[in-house]
Design a protein around this motif. Structure first.
Motif, PDB file in Angstrom:
ATOM      1  N   PHE A 173       0.838  -1.206   0.000  1.00 22.74           N
ATOM      2  CA  PHE A 173       0.000   0.000   0.000  1.00 22.74           C
ATOM      3  C   PHE A 173       0.875   1.260   0.000  1.00 22.74           C
ATOM      4  N   HIS A 174       1.950   1.226   0.813  1.00 27.60           N
ATOM      5  CA  HIS A 174       2.775   2.438   0.891  1.00 27.60           C
ATOM      6  C   HIS A 174       3.434   2.754  -0.451  1.00 27.60           C
ATOM      7  N   HIS A 175       3.792   1.727  -1.193  1.00 28.84           N
ATOM      8  CA  HIS A 175       4.372   1.999  -2.526  1.00 28.84           C
ATOM      9  C   HIS A 175       3.381   2.765  -3.400  1.00 28.84           C
ATOM     10  N   VAL A 176       2.109   2.377  -3.299  1.00 29.99           N
ATOM     11  CA  VAL A 176       1.089   3.088  -4.079  1.00 29.99           C
ATOM     12  C   VAL A 176       0.922   4.510  -3.534  1.00 29.99           C
ATOM     13  N   TRP A 177       0.724   4.617  -2.233  1.00 28.49           N
ATOM     14  CA  TRP A 177       0.310   5.892  -1.633  1.00 28.49           C
ATOM     15  C   TRP A 177       1.424   6.930  -1.617  1.00 28.49           C
ATOM     16  N   GLU A 178       2.683   6.431  -1.449  1.00 33.62           N
ATOM     17  CA  GLU A 178       3.767   7.382  -1.180  1.00 33.62           C
ATOM     18  C   GLU A 178       4.641   7.639  -2.399  1.00 33.62           C
ATOM     19  N   GLY A 179       4.169   7.283  -3.576  1.00 33.35           N
ATOM     20  CA  GLY A 179       4.949   7.594  -4.778  1.00 33.35           C
ATOM     21  C   GLY A 179       5.209   9.099  -4.834  1.00 33.35           C
ATOM     22  N   ASP A 180       6.415   9.475  -5.253  1.00 26.86           N
ATOM     23  CA  ASP A 180       6.780  10.901  -5.305  1.00 26.86           C
ATOM     24  C   ASP A 180       6.208  11.492  -6.604  1.00 26.86           C
ATOM     25  N   VAL A 181       4.955  11.918  -6.524  1.00 26.41           N
ATOM     26  CA  VAL A 181       4.254  12.363  -7.736  1.00 26.41           C
ATOM     27  C   VAL A 181       4.905  13.631  -8.335  1.00 26.41           C
ATOM     28  N   PRO A 182       5.145  14.687  -7.536  1.00 21.09           N
ATOM     29  CA  PRO A 182       5.791  15.867  -8.143  1.00 21.09           C
ATOM     30  C   PRO A 182       7.192  15.540  -8.659  1.00 21.09           C
ATOM     31  N   GLY A 183       7.920  14.664  -7.940  1.00 26.12           N
ATOM     32  CA  GLY A 183       9.279  14.291  -8.378  1.00 26.12           C
ATOM     33  C   GLY A 183       9.247  13.599  -9.732  1.00 26.12           C
ATOM     34  N   MET A 184       8.239  12.773  -9.920  1.00 29.44           N
ATOM     35  CA  MET A 184       8.097  12.034 -11.179  1.00 29.44           C
ATOM     36  C   MET A 184       7.835  13.000 -12.349  1.00 29.44           C
ATOM     37  N   VAL A 185       7.040  14.010 -12.077  1.00 31.72           N
ATOM     38  CA  VAL A 185       6.742  14.999 -13.118  1.00 31.72           C
ATOM     39  C   VAL A 185       8.022  15.748 -13.493  1.00 31.72           C
ATOM     40  N   GLY A 186       8.784  16.135 -12.463  1.00 30.20           N
ATOM     41  CA  GLY A 186      10.048  16.846 -12.718  1.00 30.20           C
ATOM     42  C   GLY A 186      11.011  15.966 -13.497  1.00 30.20           C
ATOM     43  N   ASP A 187      11.047  14.707 -13.155  1.00 27.45           N
ATOM     44  CA  ASP A 187      11.930  13.752 -13.825  1.00 27.45           C
ATOM     45  C   ASP A 187      11.557  13.634 -15.308  1.00 27.45           C
ATOM     46  N   ALA A 188      10.259  13.524 -15.571  1.00 33.94           N
ATOM     47  CA  ALA A 188       9.806  13.387 -16.971  1.00 33.94           C
ATOM     48  C   ALA A 188      10.190  14.622 -17.782  1.00 33.94           C
ATOM     49  N   SER A 189      10.014  15.770 -17.170  1.00 29.90           N
ATOM     50  CA  SER A 189      10.328  17.014 -17.866  1.00 29.90           C
ATOM     51  C   SER A 189      11.835  17.094 -18.156  1.00 29.90           C
ATOM     52  N   ALA A 190      12.649  16.712 -17.164  1.00 28.59           N
ATOM     53  CA  ALA A 190      14.109  16.738 -17.363  1.00 28.59           C
ATOM     54  C   ALA A 190      14.508  15.774 -18.475  1.00 28.59           C
ATOM     55  N   ARG A 191      13.872  14.614 -18.515  1.00 28.93           N
ATOM     56  CA  ARG A 191      14.190  13.632 -19.566  1.00 28.93           C
ATOM     57  C   ARG A 191      13.822  14.161 -20.934  1.00 28.93           C
ATOM     58  N   LEU A 192      12.710  14.861 -21.007  1.00 28.21           N
ATOM     59  CA  LEU A 192      12.304  15.429 -22.298  1.00 28.21           C
ATOM     60  C   LEU A 192      13.353  16.425 -22.771  1.00 28.21           C
ATOM     61  N   ARG A 193      13.791  17.247 -21.836  1.00 28.47           N
ATOM     62  CA  ARG A 193      14.752  18.271 -22.238  1.00 28.47           C
ATOM     63  C   ARG A 193      16.083  17.658 -22.635  1.00 28.47           C
ATOM     64  N   LYS A 194      16.511  16.645 -21.906  1.00 21.93           N
ATOM     65  CA  LYS A 194      17.805  16.032 -22.205  1.00 21.93           C
ATOM     66  C   LYS A 194      17.700  14.957 -23.279  1.00 21.93           C
ATOM     67  N   GLY A 195      16.465  14.495 -23.546  1.00 21.14           N
ATOM     68  CA  GLY A 195      16.299  13.387 -24.494  1.00 21.14           C
ATOM     69  C   GLY A 195      16.880  12.103 -23.950  1.00 21.14           C
ATOM     70  N   GLU A 196      16.907  12.016 -22.626  1.00 22.67           N
ATOM     71  CA  GLU A 196      17.483  10.819 -22.015  1.00 22.67           C
ATOM     72  C   GLU A 196      16.562   9.628 -22.163  1.00 22.67           C
ATOM     73  N   LYS A 197      17.128   8.439 -22.144  1.00 24.19           N
ATOM     74  CA  LYS A 197      16.331   7.215 -22.136  1.00 24.19           C
ATOM     75  C   LYS A 197      16.777   6.365 -20.957  1.00 24.19           C
ATOM     76  N   GLU A 198      15.787   5.915 -20.184  1.00 23.58           N
ATOM     77  CA  GLU A 198      16.138   5.091 -19.019  1.00 23.58           C
ATOM     78  C   GLU A 198      16.699   3.753 -19.476  1.00 23.58           C
ATOM     79  N   ASP A 199      17.717   3.281 -18.767  1.00 25.94           N
ATOM     80  CA  ASP A 199      18.233   1.968 -19.169  1.00 25.94           C
ATOM     81  C   ASP A 199      17.437   0.869 -18.522  1.00 25.94           C
TER      82      ASP A 199
END
Ligand SMILES: Cc1cc2nc3c(=O)[nH]c(=O)nc-3n(C[C@H](O)[C@H](O)[C@H](O)COP(=O)(O)OP(=O)(O)OC[C@H]3O[C@@H](n4cnc5c(N)ncnc54)[C@H](O)[C@@H]3O)c2cc1C
Length: 434
Positions: free
Chosen positions: A408-434
């Motif tokens: 349950f905690h994995h669902v509830w405590e996901g870092d939602v704003p952090g994930m958004v920031g991460d996605a935006s940074a990846r878009l800008r850098k064009g990074e691909k997760e390994d």
């Protein structure tokens, strides 16, 4: 996609930047509201004649509330208008099998956390924020083909019409036609669990199981079955979900419901030596009702959620069982990440590389969403084994608590704003997760 064929005849001229959303369930409507709040042009295509939800309850977990608020504060306030407070800020798990409804474990849900509502109530609230006169929602439009031309995507409809978009987000649910086209090896499969749902008048429920139990979120566990109850509709109704294990195959994989009867529930609960409460709850349900097969994508996961300028979101991407109450919330998280990425694409459309940026954005979306959502699909399956005492920890309070809490905690405590920031940074850098 099997039934998705190339378009013929001239297509309308492409708009500068336009998002097509396929499907107006929880995921599609949240994405639409998020795009609207960001002034990103979009059209939502829904095959039904209007927004519709079944008559049952749904609970939204804390992460879903964070995502709603970041999509648009109006989405969250709409939910809060229809959400039913729990009597206590604890999720209570009882041994419904052995007797006495002994409390096995209780899990803190946070202040006013994990509240439930009627599905139809919340959908109506959200739909009101997409006024018909804006023309952004098109009902009765069933998408039958999606063709990525490299310069945009062409959608074909059952009525013979065609539309174009810069990007397509398929929110077309667990039996997603778009997913079947992109990844034919990834159908949702039957999990060996089936469920029955009912909304019971609160007066009757309180009479049968007492006000204390009817007034807050409870789950009753036992051999090969569990029951979850929580109040909805301003404490006028008790939402009841009964889940049973079965060794029978599902009768028709193309349909997720079939006709069911209360006697099927009674057959399981009559073998529970101390099952007075679950039997009393079952007794509140109609004699005949729909039976839902629980399907998920654990066995055949989509290898990724994006391909070119098309992506999957919500149940279309990662259909999961209901046992952690997470599927709808994950779809709202998907919608948030996509809304933020689409806003960036829209702003930079003329200068930042146009269509090529779409693919990078959808790759970024995939990379921040895939692992979190796949873990929930797997944990949800395991959770039901615990609830049905098919994992031996399920019947031992302390061990059950140790096993279920991190899920349950994995669902509830996901870092939602952090994930958004991460996605935006990846878009800008064009990074691909390994
Ligand atoms: C018993 C049960 C209990 C649950 N409880 C919870 C809970 O408490 N909390 C929670 O967060 N989640 C819960 N879930 C999960 C949640 O209900 C789903 O994850 C969520 O409803 C999925 O929403 P969606 O928008 O992705 O898909 P859907 O709701 O399936 O919406 C898909 C939409 O797409 C439309 N569509 C399909 N194909 C096309 C097409 N070709 N063209 C145009 N339109 C199309 C459909 O008509 C539909 O409107 C539960 C699920 C079940 C089964």
């Amino acid at each position: 996609m099997g039934d998705i064929s190339p378009p013929s005849g001239p297509s309308p001229a492409p708009p500068p930047f336009h998002v097509a959303i396929i499907g107006g369930g929880i995921t599609g409507i949240n994405l639409a509201l998020g795009l609207r709040a960001r002034a990103v042009p979009f059209t939502l295509y829904e095959r039904a004649p209007g927004f519709r939800e079944i008559g049952a309850g749904i609970g939204f977990s804390p992460n879903a509330e964070v995502a709603m608020n970041l999509l648009s504060p109006e989405i969250l306030s709409a939910f809060k208008r229809v959400a039913n407070p729990n009597g206590e800020d604890w999720f209570q798990f009882a041994d419904g099998y052995s007797g006495g409804d002994e409390l096995m474990y209780k899990l803190y849900v946070g202040e006013d956390g994990f509240q439930g509502c009627r599905r139809s109530d919340i959908l109506e609230e959200w739909a009101r924020q997409l006024p018909e006169e804006e023309g952004v929602v098109k009902f009765g439009r069933e998408v039958v083909s999606v063709v990525d031309t490299g310069e945009g995507v062409e959608l074909g409809f059952k009525d013979g019409g065609k539309e174009r978009a810069s990007v397509v987000v398929a929110c077309d649910g667990i039996r997603s036609r778009v997913r079947a086209g992109l990844f034919p090896g990834s159908p949702a499969a039957f999990t060996g669990k089936e469920c029955f749902r009912a909304l019971v008048p609160m007066e009757k429920a309180a009479e049968a199981i007492g006000e204390k139990k009817a007034g807050t979120r409870w789950m009753y566990l036992g051999r090969d079955g569990h029951v979850i109850t929580y109040p909805v509709g301003g404490n006028t109704l008790l939402n009841v979900l009964v889940v049973l294990s079965t060794s029978d195959p599902w009768p028709d994989e193309t349909k997720h419901t079939t006709s069911g009867a209360r006697s099927e529930i009674d057959n399981t609960f009559k073998a529970w030596p101390g099952g007075e409460t679950v039997r009393a709850i079952a007794g509140l349900m109609p004699e005949t009702m729909d039976k839902w097969g629980i399907f998920d994508m654990k066995q055949f996961p989509a290898p990724q959620y994006n391909k070119g300028a098309v992506c999957l979101a919500g149940d279309a991407a990662h259909a999961t069982g209901p046992h952690l109450g997470a599927g709808g919330g994950l779809g709202i998280e998907d919608a948030l990440v996509l809304a933020e990425l689409m806003e960036e694409l829209h702003k930079g459309w003329a200068t930042d590389g146009g269509q090529a940026m779409v693919e990078r954005a959808l790759q970024a979306y995939n990379d921040v969403r895939y692992h979190r959502t796949q873990r929930v699909v797997a944990d949800t399956r395991h959770a039901c084994l615990l609830f049905h005492w098919q994992d031996e920890k399920g019947e031992k309070g302390e061990q059950f608590g140790e096993a279920i809490t991190p899920m349950f905690h994995h669902v509830w405590e996901g870092d939602v704003p952090g994930m958004v920031g991460d996605a935006s940074a990846r878009l800008r850098k064009g990074e691909k997760e390994d």
